[in-house]
Design a protein around this motif. Structure first.
Motif, PDB file in Angstrom:
ATOM      1  N   GLU A 291      28.748  31.489  46.481  1.00 41.78           N
ATOM      2  CA  GLU A 291      28.900  32.127  47.792  1.00 41.78           C
ATOM      3  C   GLU A 291      28.601  33.615  47.711  1.00 41.78           C
ATOM      4  O   GLU A 291      27.953  34.172  48.605  1.00 41.78           O
ATOM      5  CB  GLU A 291      30.305  31.892  48.342  1.00 41.78           C
ATOM      6  CG  GLU A 291      30.531  30.478  48.832  1.00 41.78           C
ATOM      7  CD  GLU A 291      31.903  30.269  49.455  1.00 41.78           C
ATOM      8  OE1 GLU A 291      32.410  31.220  50.109  1.00 41.78           O
ATOM      9  OE2 GLU A 291      32.474  29.184  49.292  1.00 41.78           O
ATOM     10  N   LEU A 292      29.045  34.264  46.653  1.00 37.54           N
ATOM     11  CA  LEU A 292      28.760  35.686  46.487  1.00 37.54           C
ATOM     12  C   LEU A 292      27.267  35.922  46.247  1.00 37.54           C
ATOM     13  O   LEU A 292      26.714  36.922  46.702  1.00 37.54           O
ATOM     14  CB  LEU A 292      29.581  36.267  45.330  1.00 37.54           C
ATOM     15  CG  LEU A 292      31.073  36.396  45.570  1.00 37.54           C
ATOM     16  CD1 LEU A 292      31.794  36.771  44.278  1.00 37.54           C
ATOM     17  CD2 LEU A 292      31.381  37.405  46.675  1.00 37.54           C
ATOM     18  N   ALA A 293      26.613  35.006  45.551  1.00 38.15           N
ATOM     19  CA  ALA A 293      25.190  35.145  45.256  1.00 38.15           C
ATOM     20  C   ALA A 293      24.332  35.038  46.518  1.00 38.15           C
ATOM     21  O   ALA A 293      23.225  35.581  46.566  1.00 38.15           O
ATOM     22  CB  ALA A 293      24.753  34.105  44.233  1.00 38.15           C
ATOM     23  N   ASP A 294      24.847  34.346  47.538  1.00 35.00           N
ATOM     24  CA  ASP A 294      24.115  34.243  48.803  1.00 35.00           C
ATOM     25  C   ASP A 294      23.951  35.611  49.465  1.00 35.00           C
ATOM     26  O   ASP A 294      22.994  35.829  50.202  1.00 35.00           O
ATOM     27  CB  ASP A 294      24.830  33.307  49.780  1.00 35.00           C
ATOM     28  CG  ASP A 294      24.618  31.844  49.452  1.00 35.00           C
ATOM     29  OD1 ASP A 294      23.683  31.530  48.681  1.00 35.00           O
ATOM     30  OD2 ASP A 294      25.395  31.012  49.950  1.00 35.00           O
TER      31      ASP A 294
ATOM     32  N   VAL B 298      32.361  39.273  38.453  1.00 37.28           N
ATOM     33  CA  VAL B 298      32.578  39.963  39.722  1.00 37.28           C
ATOM     34  C   VAL B 298      33.176  41.340  39.482  1.00 37.28           C
ATOM     35  O   VAL B 298      33.771  41.611  38.444  1.00 37.28           O
ATOM     36  CB  VAL B 298      33.513  39.158  40.667  1.00 37.28           C
ATOM     37  CG1 VAL B 298      32.929  37.789  40.982  1.00 37.28           C
ATOM     38  CG2 VAL B 298      34.916  39.047  40.110  1.00 37.28           C
ATOM     39  N   ARG B 299      33.007  42.197  40.464  1.00 36.25           N
ATOM     40  CA  ARG B 299      33.668  43.491  40.492  1.00 36.25           C
ATOM     41  C   ARG B 299      34.666  43.422  41.643  1.00 36.25           C
ATOM     42  O   ARG B 299      34.321  42.974  42.734  1.00 36.25           O
ATOM     43  CB  ARG B 299      32.675  44.620  40.722  1.00 36.25           C
ATOM     44  CG  ARG B 299      33.335  45.984  40.703  1.00 36.25           C
ATOM     45  CD  ARG B 299      32.357  47.119  40.510  1.00 36.25           C
ATOM     46  NE  ARG B 299      31.453  46.984  39.389  1.00 36.25           N
ATOM     47  CZ  ARG B 299      31.752  47.255  38.108  1.00 36.25           C
ATOM     48  NH1 ARG B 299      32.955  47.623  37.782  1.00 36.25           N
ATOM     49  NH2 ARG B 299      30.842  47.137  37.170  1.00 36.25           N
TER      50      ARG B 299
ATOM     51  N   GLY C 225      44.379  44.455  50.784  1.00 40.99           N
ATOM     52  CA  GLY C 225      43.335  43.488  50.466  1.00 40.99           C
ATOM     53  C   GLY C 225      42.682  43.733  49.122  1.00 40.99           C
ATOM     54  O   GLY C 225      42.683  44.836  48.591  1.00 40.99           O
ATOM     55  N   LEU C 226      42.132  42.676  48.580  1.00 36.52           N
ATOM     56  CA  LEU C 226      41.364  42.737  47.347  1.00 36.52           C
ATOM     57  C   LEU C 226      39.953  42.248  47.690  1.00 36.52           C
ATOM     58  O   LEU C 226      39.788  41.162  48.254  1.00 36.52           O
ATOM     59  CB  LEU C 226      42.004  41.844  46.279  1.00 36.52           C
ATOM     60  CG  LEU C 226      41.402  41.883  44.885  1.00 36.52           C
ATOM     61  CD1 LEU C 226      41.517  43.284  44.289  1.00 36.52           C
ATOM     62  CD2 LEU C 226      42.106  40.879  43.986  1.00 36.52           C
ATOM     63  N   TYR C 227      38.968  43.062  47.377  1.00 39.55           N
ATOM     64  CA  TYR C 227      37.581  42.751  47.698  1.00 39.55           C
ATOM     65  C   TYR C 227      36.812  42.504  46.410  1.00 39.55           C
ATOM     66  O   TYR C 227      37.114  43.101  45.379  1.00 39.55           O
ATOM     67  CB  TYR C 227      36.930  43.913  48.449  1.00 39.55           C
ATOM     68  CG  TYR C 227      37.490  44.108  49.828  1.00 39.55           C
ATOM     69  CD1 TYR C 227      36.842  43.568  50.931  1.00 39.55           C
ATOM     70  CD2 TYR C 227      38.662  44.817  50.031  1.00 39.55           C
ATOM     71  CE1 TYR C 227      37.357  43.732  52.206  1.00 39.55           C
ATOM     72  CE2 TYR C 227      39.185  44.991  51.305  1.00 39.55           C
ATOM     73  CZ  TYR C 227      38.525  44.442  52.384  1.00 39.55           C
ATOM     74  OH  TYR C 227      39.042  44.601  53.645  1.00 39.55           O
ATOM     75  N   MET C 228      35.803  41.639  46.491  1.00 38.14           N
ATOM     76  CA  MET C 228      34.978  41.420  45.313  1.00 38.14           C
ATOM     77  C   MET C 228      33.521  41.215  45.686  1.00 38.14           C
ATOM     78  O   MET C 228      33.192  40.831  46.811  1.00 38.14           O
ATOM     79  CB  MET C 228      35.514  40.269  44.477  1.00 38.14           C
ATOM     80  CG  MET C 228      35.244  38.890  44.960  1.00 38.14           C
ATOM     81  SD  MET C 228      35.786  37.733  43.687  1.00 38.14           S
ATOM     82  CE  MET C 228      36.637  36.583  44.722  1.00 38.14           C
ATOM     83  N   CYS C 229      32.686  41.498  44.706  1.00 34.04           N
ATOM     84  CA  CYS C 229      31.250  41.255  44.837  1.00 34.04           C
ATOM     85  C   CYS C 229      30.732  40.779  43.483  1.00 34.04           C
ATOM     86  O   CYS C 229      31.336  41.021  42.440  1.00 34.04           O
ATOM     87  CB  CYS C 229      30.515  42.509  45.297  1.00 34.04           C
ATOM     88  SG  CYS C 229      30.599  43.883  44.140  1.00 34.04           S
ATOM     89  N   LEU C 230      29.628  40.086  43.515  1.00 31.26           N
ATOM     90  CA  LEU C 230      28.989  39.583  42.307  1.00 31.26           C
ATOM     91  C   LEU C 230      28.327  40.741  41.562  1.00 31.26           C
ATOM     92  O   LEU C 230      27.686  41.599  42.177  1.00 31.26           O
ATOM     93  CB  LEU C 230      27.935  38.526  42.681  1.00 31.26           C
ATOM     94  CG  LEU C 230      27.238  37.825  41.540  1.00 31.26           C
ATOM     95  CD1 LEU C 230      28.231  36.981  40.739  1.00 31.26           C
ATOM     96  CD2 LEU C 230      26.121  36.940  42.083  1.00 31.26           C
ATOM     97  N   ARG C 231      28.443  40.761  40.264  1.00 31.80           N
ATOM     98  CA  ARG C 231      27.801  41.794  39.440  1.00 31.80           C
ATOM     99  C   ARG C 231      26.404  41.325  39.040  1.00 31.80           C
ATOM    100  O   ARG C 231      26.039  41.265  37.880  1.00 31.80           O
ATOM    101  CB  ARG C 231      28.655  42.073  38.208  1.00 31.80           C
ATOM    102  CG  ARG C 231      29.959  42.742  38.551  1.00 31.80           C
ATOM    103  CD  ARG C 231      30.786  43.018  37.318  1.00 31.80           C
ATOM    104  NE  ARG C 231      30.096  43.935  36.410  1.00 31.80           N
ATOM    105  CZ  ARG C 231      30.593  44.325  35.237  1.00 31.80           C
ATOM    106  NH1 ARG C 231      31.761  43.876  34.836  1.00 31.80           N
ATOM    107  NH2 ARG C 231      29.914  45.142  34.460  1.00 31.80           N
TER     108      ARG C 231
ATOM    109  N   ILE D 131      23.663  28.301  39.569  1.00 30.43           N
ATOM    110  CA  ILE D 131      23.723  27.925  40.983  1.00 30.43           C
ATOM    111  C   ILE D 131      22.774  26.751  41.256  1.00 30.43           C
ATOM    112  O   ILE D 131      23.135  25.809  41.963  1.00 30.43           O
ATOM    113  CB  ILE D 131      23.419  29.142  41.876  1.00 30.43           C
ATOM    114  CG1 ILE D 131      24.577  30.136  41.754  1.00 30.43           C
ATOM    115  CG2 ILE D 131      23.220  28.705  43.327  1.00 30.43           C
ATOM    116  CD1 ILE D 131      24.287  31.481  42.348  1.00 30.43           C
ATOM    117  N   ALA D 132      21.592  26.797  40.693  1.00 36.71           N
ATOM    118  CA  ALA D 132      20.627  25.711  40.893  1.00 36.71           C
ATOM    119  C   ALA D 132      21.143  24.386  40.317  1.00 36.71           C
ATOM    120  O   ALA D 132      20.884  23.323  40.866  1.00 36.71           O
ATOM    121  CB  ALA D 132      19.290  26.077  40.252  1.00 36.71           C
ATOM    122  N   ALA D 133      21.895  24.465  39.235  1.00 38.41           N
ATOM    123  CA  ALA D 133      22.415  23.258  38.590  1.00 38.41           C
ATOM    124  C   ALA D 133      23.572  22.657  39.375  1.00 38.41           C
ATOM    125  O   ALA D 133      23.929  21.503  39.176  1.00 38.41           O
ATOM    126  CB  ALA D 133      22.865  23.567  37.164  1.00 38.41           C
TER     127      ALA D 133
END
Length: 103
Positions: free
Chosen positions: A34-37, A70-71, A78-84, A100-102
Motif C-alpha cells: 500500500e505504501l509503494a502505491d 519504513v520511516r 498520530g504516528l505517520y509512516m512512509c516507505l523508504r 510486491i509482484a510476487a
C-alpha cells in the motif's frame, strides 16, 4: 535524537535478513504494498485496515521500522509512516518491486 523521534537504521545499515523477515508476514507485506502505491506520501498508521489488535499493529510498525522498510514520525497523537523506497533501492535494487509482484 530528540524526545519523540524514533530510531531508524541508516541506509548503509540496512540488512537483507531483517528486511526479508519483516516481509515474511502477510500483514506487513500488505502495508508495504500500500505504501509503494504512493511512495512520496506519508500515511497515518491508524489508516491501515489490518485484521489484528492494537498491540499487534504496534509490533508490525516496529518490525517494519527496525528493518528499515519504513520511516515513521510522531506528530501530535498520530504516528505517520512512509516507505523508504529510495534507501531500499540503493541497497537492494528491485527488491520491493519483486516482493510486491510476487504477492
Amino acid at each position: 535524537m530528540t524526545a519523540g523521534e524514533l530510531a531508524h537504521p541508516r541506509t548503509e545499515e540496512l540488512q537483507i535478513g531483517p528486511i526479508l523477515l519483516a516481509l515474511a508476514d502477510e500483514n506487513r507485506r500488505r502495508v508495504v504494498a500500500e505504501l509503494a502505491d504512493r511512495p512520496d506520501e506519508e500515511r497515518l498508521c491508524a489508516s491501515f485496515d489490518l485484521p489484528v489488535g492494537k498491540s499487534s499493529r504496534t509490533r508490525h510498525w516496529r518490525v517494519l521500522r527496525e528493518a528499515g522498510l519504513v520511516r515513521q514520525r510522531s506528530a501530535g497523537n498520530g504516528l505517520y509512516m512512509c516507505l523508504r523506497k529510495e534507501d531500499l533501492d540503493v541497497r537492494f535494487p528491485g527488491l520491493i518491486r519483486a516482493v510486491i509482484a510476487a504477492g
